[in-house]
Design an enzyme around this catalytic site. Sequence first.
Site, PDB file in Angstrom:
ATOM      1  N   ASN A 273     111.475   1.126  54.793  1.00 19.57           N
ATOM      2  CA  ASN A 273     110.128   1.209  54.225  1.00 19.57           C
ATOM      3  C   ASN A 273     109.045   0.707  55.178  1.00 19.57           C
ATOM      4  O   ASN A 273     107.868   0.710  54.813  1.00 19.57           O
ATOM      5  CB  ASN A 273     110.051   0.427  52.906  1.00 19.57           C
ATOM      6  CG  ASN A 273     110.294  -1.066  53.082  1.00 19.57           C
ATOM      7  OD1 ASN A 273     110.491  -1.559  54.191  1.00 19.57           O
ATOM      8  ND2 ASN A 273     110.287  -1.794  51.973  1.00 19.57           N
ATOM      9  N   LYS A 274     109.423   0.281  56.369  1.00 18.22           N
ATOM     10  CA  LYS A 274     108.437  -0.270  57.298  1.00 18.22           C
ATOM     11  C   LYS A 274     107.662   0.844  58.016  1.00 18.22           C
ATOM     12  O   LYS A 274     108.006   2.020  57.956  1.00 18.22           O
ATOM     13  CB  LYS A 274     109.119  -1.178  58.321  1.00 18.22           C
ATOM     14  CG  LYS A 274     109.731  -2.435  57.705  1.00 18.22           C
ATOM     15  CD  LYS A 274     108.708  -3.285  56.988  1.00 18.22           C
ATOM     16  CE  LYS A 274     109.252  -4.640  56.557  1.00 18.22           C
ATOM     17  NZ  LYS A 274     110.254  -4.530  55.505  1.00 18.22           N
TER      18      LYS A 274
END
Length: 384
Positions: free
Chosen positions: A193-194
């Site tokens: 999710n970065k």
Amino acid sequence: MRSQDYDRIFLSPPHLGRHELNYLHKAIEDNWVAPAGPNLDGFERDICEFTGAPHCVALTSGTAAIHLGLRLLGVGPGDEVLCPSFTFVATANPILYLGATPVFVDSEADTWNICPERLREAIEDRMRQGRKPKALILVHLYGMPAKLSEIVALAAEYTIPVLEDAAEALGSRFDGRPLGTFTQVGVFSFNGNKILTTSGGGALVTNDKQWAQRTRFWATQAKDEAPYYQHSDMGYNYRLSNLLAGIGRGQMELLEDRVKKRREIYLWYKNNLQDIPGLILSQTEPTGSRSNRWLTTVLLDPAQTSTTPEELRLHLETHNVESRPLWKPLHLQPLYATAPMYGGPVCEQLFAQGLCLPSGSSLSEADLHRIASAIREAVQPLPS
């Protein structure tokens, strides 16, 4: 319409380009599928080139990087480590891995990062008790630079080494300098999710060559230099694989574009939601700061709206839109119920009033309008 009638809008999904496959194909063609390999070396060079850090060690996660970083700083059983309460649990868990105790500190209201005033209070109180903190973990929450000048100076005043947790902040800058490079040890995360992903992964950066060598040694099971498997120190299986590093190499080529897009998404929200009573786009950039705006966050002011963050989150779900509460402060977690805490009202209020909106760099204009329309349906002013 039902939620399943819409395509799912995720909070922060991976956003791959075209180059990742080239690095993966090359690794497979050359049979470099073991942890070591050219992609791993190249990925570490790419991170050094982007951040300006002299040395980088790519690891399996940002959590692993924090763990080894704290070990480099000498943290061990019985020690205390200063840590913001308002952060993901992975920031603090490595303190427990090493047999130490976290000492939590409240946030300040501008950036939501660790408050310099509460930090001084915590340091001085622990020292009065004869318990000088062994280290400080400094977090840049949601990609927003902390008040670095004050915090780093305060740590230096009391000779407390600092680990800079930039897991959410790759691409953010302070005074033109990339975050993760302001203290003895910096860490990044490349979770799915970065802003940049290797599926799962992390990195530790440092300006100390010997520390980098020691980190690499620990991360590969601390195998001594011998023709057989000999171990004189405790190690871990923490090295990033050559295949995942190939994804990272392709992602690094896109990083500046991804930062630009996320900052544009934040501005779109700000320009298109600012007239909704009680909805506040938050986290102020300090002078000289540039946030990557990993996640755009909002607060719902109960003095202006009857809608709660949970009501808004559930309404967005009816439109198949993912959102997320802000981090629950660690001093409120059952795991850390007995840990010392300094302050508390600021981060508790942020948790009670806040929500993270979809912020992925692949969001389309139509996606943003759909999100904004759903927010307008949900957020109601207080009755007059």
